[in-house]
Design an enzyme around this catalytic site. Structure first.
Site, PDB file in Angstrom:
ATOM      1  N   ILE A  43       0.760  -1.259  -0.068  1.00 13.18           N
ATOM      2  CA  ILE A  43      -0.003   0.118   0.115  1.00 13.18           C
ATOM      3  C   ILE A  43       0.765   1.271  -0.020  1.00 13.18           C
ATOM      4  O   ILE A  43       0.784   2.367  -0.669  1.00 13.18           O
ATOM      5  CB  ILE A  43      -0.878   0.168   1.216  1.00 13.18           C
ATOM      6  CG1 ILE A  43      -1.792  -1.263   1.221  1.00 13.18           C
ATOM      7  CG2 ILE A  43      -1.905   1.124   1.110  1.00 13.18           C
ATOM      8  CD1 ILE A  43      -2.765  -1.485   2.392  1.00 13.18           C
ATOM      9  N   ASN A  63       5.955  -4.686  17.123  1.00 19.89           N
ATOM     10  CA  ASN A  63       6.063  -4.020  15.888  1.00 19.89           C
ATOM     11  C   ASN A  63       4.917  -2.848  15.589  1.00 19.89           C
ATOM     12  O   ASN A  63       5.593  -1.812  15.192  1.00 19.89           O
ATOM     13  CB  ASN A  63       6.022  -4.880  14.647  1.00 19.89           C
ATOM     14  CG  ASN A  63       6.611  -4.402  13.401  1.00 19.89           C
ATOM     15  OD1 ASN A  63       7.608  -4.619  13.159  1.00 19.89           O
ATOM     16  ND2 ASN A  63       5.752  -3.981  12.563  1.00 19.89           N
ATOM     17  N   ALA A  83       3.703  -1.806   9.291  1.00 21.90           N
ATOM     18  CA  ALA A  83       3.143  -2.691  10.295  1.00 21.90           C
ATOM     19  C   ALA A  83       3.234  -4.106   9.752  1.00 21.90           C
ATOM     20  O   ALA A  83       3.415  -4.396   8.485  1.00 21.90           O
ATOM     21  CB  ALA A  83       1.519  -2.329  10.414  1.00 21.90           C
ATOM     22  N   ASP A 132     -12.315 -16.039  11.552  1.00 19.25           N
ATOM     23  CA  ASP A 132     -12.951 -15.157  10.139  1.00 19.25           C
ATOM     24  C   ASP A 132     -14.606 -14.962  10.524  1.00 19.25           C
ATOM     25  O   ASP A 132     -15.407 -15.868  10.602  1.00 19.25           O
ATOM     26  CB  ASP A 132     -12.979 -16.211   8.979  1.00 19.25           C
ATOM     27  CG  ASP A 132     -11.969 -15.857   7.939  1.00 19.25           C
ATOM     28  OD1 ASP A 132     -11.269 -14.697   8.051  1.00 19.25           O
ATOM     29  OD2 ASP A 132     -11.610 -16.537   7.075  1.00 19.25           O
ATOM     30  N   TYR A 181      -3.613  -8.710  16.215  1.00 20.06           N
ATOM     31  CA  TYR A 181      -3.323  -7.632  14.896  1.00 20.06           C
ATOM     32  C   TYR A 181      -4.377  -6.606  15.245  1.00 20.06           C
ATOM     33  O   TYR A 181      -3.853  -5.336  15.347  1.00 20.06           O
ATOM     34  CB  TYR A 181      -3.879  -8.262  13.657  1.00 20.06           C
ATOM     35  CG  TYR A 181      -3.596  -7.484  12.647  1.00 20.06           C
ATOM     36  CD1 TYR A 181      -2.768  -6.319  12.377  1.00 20.06           C
ATOM     37  CD2 TYR A 181      -4.762  -7.277  11.795  1.00 20.06           C
ATOM     38  CE1 TYR A 181      -2.582  -5.679  11.349  1.00 20.06           C
ATOM     39  CE2 TYR A 181      -4.978  -6.105  10.707  1.00 20.06           C
ATOM     40  CZ  TYR A 181      -3.927  -5.446  10.556  1.00 20.06           C
ATOM     41  OH  TYR A 181      -3.962  -4.487   9.379  1.00 20.06           O
ATOM     42  N   PHE A 215       2.337   3.497   7.317  1.00 20.58           N
ATOM     43  CA  PHE A 215       2.024   2.123   6.657  1.00 20.58           C
ATOM     44  C   PHE A 215       2.752   1.095   7.365  1.00 20.58           C
ATOM     45  O   PHE A 215       2.351  -0.239   6.871  1.00 20.58           O
ATOM     46  CB  PHE A 215       1.975   2.135   5.130  1.00 20.58           C
ATOM     47  CG  PHE A 215       1.393   3.289   4.400  1.00 20.58           C
ATOM     48  CD1 PHE A 215       0.213   3.143   4.212  1.00 20.58           C
ATOM     49  CD2 PHE A 215       1.864   4.437   4.050  1.00 20.58           C
ATOM     50  CE1 PHE A 215      -0.656   3.947   3.506  1.00 20.58           C
ATOM     51  CE2 PHE A 215       1.164   5.258   3.454  1.00 20.58           C
ATOM     52  CZ  PHE A 215      -0.094   5.036   2.938  1.00 20.58           C
ATOM     53  N   PHE A 264     -10.926  -1.916   5.272  1.00 18.37           N
ATOM     54  CA  PHE A 264     -11.387  -3.258   4.821  1.00 18.37           C
ATOM     55  C   PHE A 264     -10.560  -3.764   3.895  1.00 18.37           C
ATOM     56  O   PHE A 264      -9.145  -4.073   4.105  1.00 18.37           O
ATOM     57  CB  PHE A 264     -12.867  -3.073   4.438  1.00 18.37           C
ATOM     58  CG  PHE A 264     -13.686  -2.470   5.559  1.00 18.37           C
ATOM     59  CD1 PHE A 264     -13.464  -1.436   6.165  1.00 18.37           C
ATOM     60  CD2 PHE A 264     -14.796  -3.513   5.973  1.00 18.37           C
ATOM     61  CE1 PHE A 264     -14.319  -1.096   7.387  1.00 18.37           C
ATOM     62  CE2 PHE A 264     -15.417  -3.193   7.210  1.00 18.37           C
ATOM     63  CZ  PHE A 264     -15.307  -1.821   7.856  1.00 18.37           C
ATOM     64  N   ASN A 290      11.943  -1.163   6.783  1.00 17.91           N
ATOM     65  CA  ASN A 290      12.853  -1.791   7.371  1.00 17.91           C
ATOM     66  C   ASN A 290      13.086  -3.029   6.206  1.00 17.91           C
ATOM     67  O   ASN A 290      13.639  -3.848   6.448  1.00 17.91           O
ATOM     68  CB  ASN A 290      12.628  -2.327   8.726  1.00 17.91           C
ATOM     69  CG  ASN A 290      11.232  -3.425   8.597  1.00 17.91           C
ATOM     70  OD1 ASN A 290      10.625  -3.487   7.719  1.00 17.91           O
ATOM     71  ND2 ASN A 290      10.901  -3.659  10.045  1.00 17.91           N
ATOM     72  N   HIS A 343      -3.388 -13.495   0.781  1.00 22.79           N
ATOM     73  CA  HIS A 343      -4.660 -13.040   0.793  1.00 22.79           C
ATOM     74  C   HIS A 343      -5.298 -13.707  -0.525  1.00 22.79           C
ATOM     75  O   HIS A 343      -4.970 -14.224  -1.304  1.00 22.79           O
ATOM     76  CB  HIS A 343      -4.502 -11.566   0.419  1.00 22.79           C
ATOM     77  CG  HIS A 343      -4.163 -10.889   1.504  1.00 22.79           C
ATOM     78  ND1 HIS A 343      -2.988 -10.328   1.642  1.00 22.79           N
ATOM     79  CD2 HIS A 343      -4.626 -10.455   2.798  1.00 22.79           C
ATOM     80  CE1 HIS A 343      -2.672  -9.527   2.894  1.00 22.79           C
ATOM     81  NE2 HIS A 343      -3.858  -9.715   3.595  1.00 22.79           N
TER      82      HIS A 343
HETATM   83  N1  UDP Z   1      -9.974 -16.729   2.068  1.00 25.91           N
HETATM   84  C1  UDP Z   1      -9.889 -18.013   1.423  1.00 25.91           C
HETATM   85  N2  UDP Z   1      -8.897 -18.734   1.003  1.00 25.91           N
HETATM   86  C2  UDP Z   1      -7.673 -18.313   1.144  1.00 25.91           C
HETATM   87  C3  UDP Z   1      -7.514 -16.878   1.482  1.00 25.91           C
HETATM   88  C4  UDP Z   1      -8.484 -16.120   1.885  1.00 25.91           C
HETATM   89  O1  UDP Z   1     -11.088 -18.691   1.404  1.00 25.91           O
HETATM   90  O2  UDP Z   1      -6.713 -18.639   0.619  1.00 25.91           O
HETATM   91  C5  UDP Z   1     -11.116 -16.094   2.450  1.00 25.91           C
HETATM   92  C6  UDP Z   1     -11.059 -15.734   4.025  1.00 25.91           C
HETATM   93  O3  UDP Z   1     -11.647 -16.491   4.560  1.00 25.91           O
HETATM   94  C7  UDP Z   1     -11.941 -14.394   3.794  1.00 25.91           C
HETATM   95  C8  UDP Z   1     -11.687 -13.892   2.247  1.00 25.91           C
HETATM   96  O4  UDP Z   1     -11.154 -14.930   1.660  1.00 25.91           O
HETATM   97  O5  UDP Z   1     -13.072 -14.726   3.976  1.00 25.91           O
HETATM   98  C9  UDP Z   1     -10.611 -12.672   2.405  1.00 25.91           C
HETATM   99  O6  UDP Z   1      -9.515 -13.180   3.099  1.00 25.91           O
HETATM  100  P1  UDP Z   1      -8.254 -12.285   2.910  1.00 25.91           P
HETATM  101  O7  UDP Z   1      -7.090 -13.410   3.707  1.00 25.91           O
HETATM  102  O8  UDP Z   1      -7.916 -12.073   1.537  1.00 25.91           O
HETATM  103  O9  UDP Z   1      -8.296 -11.138   3.758  1.00 25.91           O
HETATM  104  P2  UDP Z   1      -8.736 -10.891   5.289  1.00 25.91           P
HETATM  105  O10 UDP Z   1     -10.315 -10.741   5.308  1.00 25.91           O
HETATM  106  O11 UDP Z   1      -8.332 -12.138   6.132  1.00 25.91           O
HETATM  107  O12 UDP Z   1      -8.090  -9.406   5.475  1.00 25.91           O
END
Ligand code: UDP
Length: 330
Positions: free
Chosen positions: A12, A92, A75, A285, A141, A73, A170, A32, A190
């Site tokens: 970002i 951190n 982190a 989640d 986190y 940023f 988000f 870093n 992600h």
């Molecule tokens: N997700 C998933 N499989 C993956 C990575 C993420 O199903 O390999 C899902 C996760 O459970 C969440 C959404 O995708 O519902 C977004 O997750 P991400 O890790 O991208 O971002 P977060 O919401 O954790 O910041």
């Protein structure tokens, strides 16, 4: 303005540096390089490979470049990792922020735009999430960022010369539209990058974390915001910083997409079928998260340009297709 960008070599931060340059500001980058990439910062921009714990050096840099504002940023941002390594996250993210604030105070720089997160809200009762929704994090986190916000509030209360805006992100996604700046995480956790890497054969498959959530298709719903829309909000926030005020704004597009909808968008954009497999839920989640970002729209006039998941995925695809191995093999 002269802007110190802490974490400016990250995903970002590097997009923010590019926008600052385009808007005629003068960024100075501190990173870093634990998660960042030197290659993502243009060579003509002053760059310092310094940890936030090096307070004296930070103060020196702030003075040398006559910095007017700091964008912070820098982190660590993996929820799972924060659960297994909480000390690292508090040191951190919370500790690092304290060091940076101390350096700023010593150098007389009191304008800050802070990267916060929707993880500070935890699993809220109300949806969409407003800035007034109670902040009750459910992982280290989220706590590490909420504690940093609290410190900032106390600082503004103690000294009205401080001017701080906290932006609660988000799900940040997408890459620069020209495909030259992008996302290169190790490990990559992600959803969108993992799906794109899977279409390129760089990952064998992507596990979908749960299909038994109380949503229409059973998968989690998240609010994906394009990185350039997010960075545009930072530039607006920098101008809106007001002495004596701690302001907080949510940053999302205000609608959610399910994991299955994201998979479908990846199929549509790439014309390829990422191999996926249904797996168990990922601990921590929540089923549904999306933002009410009316406050920043009304108060600062921010408007997201990228309103569909396909448009966001398309920009990420341009980066991943051109750089399947990230910056180093570019
Ligand atoms: N997700 C998933 N499989 C993956 C990575 C993420 O199903 O390999 C899902 C996760 O459970 C969440 C959404 O995708 O519902 C977004 O997750 P991400 O890790 O991208 O971002 P977060 O919401 O954790 O910041």
């Amino acid at each position: 303005m002269n802007v110190l960008v802490a974490g400016g070599a990250g995903y970002i931060g590097s997009h923010a540096v590019r926008q600052l340059i385009a808007a005629g500001h003068k960024p100075v980058v501190v990173d870093n390089l634990v998660r960042g990439h030197r290659e993502s910062v243009p060579p003509h921009i002053p760059f310092y490979c310094v940890p936030l714990s090096a307070k004296g050096e930070l103060e020196e840099i702030l003075r040398r470049h006559r910095v007017d504002c700091v964008m912070h940023f820098a982190a660590l941002a993996y929820v799972g990792e924060s659960v297994s390594e909480p000390l690292r996250y508090y040191a951190n993210n919370t500790g690092g922020t304290i060091h940076l604030l101390e350096a700023m105070e010593a150098a007389g720089v009191k304008r800050l735009v802070f990267s916060s997160t929707c993880a500070t809200y935890g699993e809220p009762q109300e949806m969409p999430i407003r800035e007034t929704t109670p902040q009750r994090p459910i992982n280290p986190y989220g706590w590490s960022k909420l504690m940093a916000e609290q410190i900032m509030k106390d600082l503004v209360a103690a000294d009205p010369r401080w001017a701080i805006v906290s932006l609660r992100y988000f799900n940040v996604a997408g890459c620069a539209e020209d495909g030259t700046l992008g996302e290169d995480h190790d490990p990559e956790t992600h959803l969108i990058p993992r799906l794109l890497l899977a279409t390129l054969g760089r990952l064998p498959e992507v596990e979908i974390f749960g299909n038994d959530y109380p949503t229409a298709d059973g998968t989690c719903i998240r609010d994906y915001i394009h990185v350039d829309d997010l960075c545009a909000a930072h530039l607006m926030a920098m101008e809106a910083c007001h002495p004596g005020q701690f302001l907080a704004y949510n940053l999302g597009i205000g609608r959610g997409y399910s994991v299955r909808e994201v998979v479908k968008a990846v199929r549509q954009v790439t014309g390829l079928d990422p191999p996926t497999r249904i797996g168990p839920r990922r601990p921590g989640d929540p089923a549904i998260l999306f933002a009410d970002s009316a406050k920043i729209q009304q108060e600062l006039g921010w408007r997201p340009r990228f309103l569909s998941i396909e448009a966001i995925v398309d920009t990420a695809w341009r980066w991943f297709r051109a750089h399947p191995r990230g910056y180093h093999a570019a």
